[in-house]
Design an enzyme around this catalytic site. Structure first.
Site, PDB file in Angstrom:
ATOM      1  N   GLU A  68       3.676  -1.045  -1.144  1.00 20.10           N
ATOM      2  CA  GLU A  68       3.673   0.298  -0.578  1.00 20.10           C
ATOM      3  C   GLU A  68       4.978   1.040  -0.825  1.00 20.10           C
ATOM      4  O   GLU A  68       4.982   2.234  -1.100  1.00 20.10           O
ATOM      5  CB  GLU A  68       3.371   0.228   0.924  1.00 20.10           C
ATOM      6  CG  GLU A  68       1.992  -0.289   1.241  1.00 20.10           C
ATOM      7  CD  GLU A  68       0.894   0.417   0.470  1.00 20.10           C
ATOM      8  OE1 GLU A  68       1.031   1.627   0.198  1.00 20.10           O
ATOM      9  OE2 GLU A  68      -0.098  -0.236   0.128  1.00 20.10           O
ATOM     10  N   HIS A  91       5.037   2.740  -4.065  1.00 22.94           N
ATOM     11  CA  HIS A  91       4.465   4.087  -4.020  1.00 22.94           C
ATOM     12  C   HIS A  91       5.463   5.075  -3.423  1.00 22.94           C
ATOM     13  O   HIS A  91       5.607   6.203  -3.898  1.00 22.94           O
ATOM     14  CB  HIS A  91       3.200   4.092  -3.161  1.00 22.94           C
ATOM     15  CG  HIS A  91       2.035   3.390  -3.777  1.00 22.94           C
ATOM     16  ND1 HIS A  91       1.630   3.597  -5.077  1.00 22.94           N
ATOM     17  CD2 HIS A  91       1.162   2.481  -3.259  1.00 22.94           C
ATOM     18  CE1 HIS A  91       0.564   2.858  -5.336  1.00 22.94           C
ATOM     19  NE2 HIS A  91       0.268   2.161  -4.257  1.00 22.94           N
TER      20      HIS A  91
END
Length: 578
Positions: free
Chosen positions: A248, A251
């Site tokens: 994550e 990202h």
């Protein structure tokens, strides 16, 4: 995640995505069943509906819409399935076979695999990646899992190390802060949490993060609080929080999903990736993040990926009964008013010791936390009744850490005491009564001990005191003879501390640099003027400071542009292999 989460920057958990208001079910069944022909058994209507909704959600088909949905053709659906199979490493059949349906039900990230509009382009072109324009990024865990075996300290420690995976190889620096001004806000949420990416309960999508940009959610990272988050667990049904967080945060700094099976940015969760203290990114991910931000000065792009590991690698300790690690306020010395018992450089980082506590600064002189950590809980083996230390240094001969208190000393390998300690300081040919300060001078690789107005010179390689000592100080002109602390720093200079001031001596020089002494609190402990762009958290005893969520908060600045930070994670130990 564990390897590749999806979505707005988040991986998803096991279970199929829920069918949404997509194409009319009858048309979906007719279109997809016709494609199967006689070559394969026709999928169930439920699988067809879920399959098309899944393909739309993750970028392989245009967003579901009743008006345009009726125009979907068998060829377009087959191409979408083929693209999904290629991205997921499956055999490209173009039909919803068992392997394809199984992959669709695999836990994954919420972000799409293909950029918006890619389905309508003849040649898929990836839009220019977004990235942060600044190099110092702040983060904060705003909400924690409510029903989880992982304590808050463990969660924060895992977030720290997941971010460190990326900062270790790029010029990015991450700093934990208190308050609402963090660049990366981390939340554990359930169901619809008002960001356009609702969670779906246990299984399905498990997390997401938003790409950098000008929008208010840039960098924000959300984890599904209905998932069974684990760390170092043998439970095959758990979701490894560290693995998902690494994905994550990829990202959050601008990386999209890739099809490479070994990449952490592949969208599907593949389980734990190993010890956070030793995990290194796969080569594909290194190259991609280097293309965005460049290479950290200390990293060579051609360096061997598998670096040697220490014989006894440090472990991330478990939280004690999940209790907060913030010490009682009445016991905590204030970093801006205290003079320090000891100062040391250890593994390239600076440690300031006061009483039973210490503060830590990174190699870039960024204060890790405004609150101190408890010395006994980090340096395992120091006596619990030890209320302070006199001096600390890292030996250049074997990189072990030596603590002095009175007429005794302890030797630590990493943060564990060696057997047979404490021992008397007479081992160093020092007189009883202890020392005031110690450091290793880079100029001659000798260790200097200080007591009152005397100093000794010691060879750590031969373990012998050099002849002719002690000598009457000071050795360096402009530096006081009676010192509180001394430290060799990564810039090659030596630093000497007394009271609330310090002196700098450049490598090889025998006098203090012009302009010294300077304020230790201001230059090292973030006790200067408030940051111009910092959030005003209200007045306090030192500049603009206060408390938020039970944590001390201070918005201060120094020549190193440091960020405000909350209390230190006692479960965020040093990565000793640096």
């Amino acid at each position: 995640m564990g390897r590749r989460p999806r979505g707005p920057g988040s991986p998803r958990g096991p279970g199929p995505p829920r069918p949404g208001p997509g194409l009319p079910p009858l048309l979906l069944v007719l279109a997809l069943a016709a494609h199967g022909g006689c070559a394969a058994p026709a999928p169930r209507a439920e699988d067809l509906s879920l399959g098309v909704e899944w393909l739309s959600r993750f970028g392989y088909l245009p967003p579901a819409d009743p008006a345009s949905g009726q125009l979907q053709t068998q060829e377009e659906l087959s191409k979408a399935i083929t693209a999904m199979q290629q991205f997921g490493g499956l055999e490209t059949t173009g039909i919803l076979d068992e392997a394809t349906l199984a992959l669709m039900k695999t836990p994954r990230c919420s972000l799409p695999d293909l950029p918006p509009g890619a389905q309508s382009r003849r040649k898929r072109q990836t839009p220019p990646p977004t990235k942060w324009s600044k190099r110092n990024l702040s983060w904060r865990v705003r909400t924690f899992p409510r029903d989880s075996p992982l304590g808050r300290d463990t969660v924060r420690a895992l977030m720290y190390y997941a971010l460190k995976v990326w900062s270790d190889i790029t010029p990015l620096n991450f700093h934990e802060v208190a308050g609402n001004a963090a660049d990366i806000q981390i939340d554990f949420s359930k169901a619809d949490h008002n960001d356009g990416y609702p969670f779906d309960g246990p299984g399905g999508t498990v997390a997401h993060a938003f790409f950098p940009g000008d929008h208010h959610t840039a960098g924000d990272t959300h984890f599904d609080d209905d998932e069974p988050w684990t760390f170092r667990s043998s439970d095959a049904h758990g979701m490894d929080l560290f693995a998902v967080a690494v994905h994550e945060f990829g990202h959050a700094i601008g990386l999209s999903h890739v099809a490479a099976p070994s990449s952490i940015m592949q969208p599907y969760y593949q389980g734990p990736v190993g010890d956070p203290l030793r995990y290194g990114l796969p080569y594909e991910d290194r190259v991609r993040v280097w293309q965005l931000y460049g290479v950290r000065e200390s990293v060579s792009p051609t360096a061997q990926l598998d670096t040697p590991e220490p014989e006894e690698p440090p472990l991330l300790p478990e939280p004690p009964n999940n209790r907060s690690s913030t010490p009682p306020q009445k016991d905590v010395p204030h970093r801006c008013t205290a003079h320090f018992d000891a100062v040391a450089q250890i593994r390239g980082e600076a440690f300031f010791f006061k009483g039973k506590y210490f503060w830590r600064l990174t190699r870039d002189r960024h204060l890790v936390s405004l609150q101190p950590a408890q010395m006994h809980r980090f340096w395992r083996g120091l006596p619990l009744h030890l209320d302070s230390v006199d001096a600390v240094y890292e030996r250049t001969s074997d990189h072990k850490i030596v603590f002095f208190k009175g007429d005794r000393y302890w030797v630590f390998k990493d943060n564990n005491v060696e057997e047979g300690y404490p021992r008397p300081v007479s081992d160093f040919s020092l007189p009883p009564g202890g020392i005031d300060a110690v450091f290793s001078w880079a100029h001659n690789d000798r260790t200097y001990f200080f007591k009152d107005q005397l100093y000794w010179r010691y060879d750590d390689h031969t373990r012998r005191m050099d002849p002719g000592y002690p000598a009457q100080g000071p050795l360096w002109r402009g530096v006081p003879s009676m010192l509180d602390d001394a430290m060799r720093w990564s810039d090659g200079a030596s630093y000497f501390f007394r009271g609330q001031e310090y002196w700098k001596v450049l490598d090889g020089e025998l006098e203090a640099a012009p302009g010294y002494p300077q304020s230790t609190a201001r230059d090292w402990l973030v006790c200067g003027e408030p940051l111009a762009d910092a959030e005003d958290v209200g007045p306090g005893p030192q500049g603009r400071s206060g408390a938020q969520d039970g944590l001390a908060v201070c918005s201060c600045t120094s020549d190193a542009h440091r960020l405000a930070l909350p209390s230190l994670l006692l479960l965020t130990p040093l990565l000793w292999g640096l």
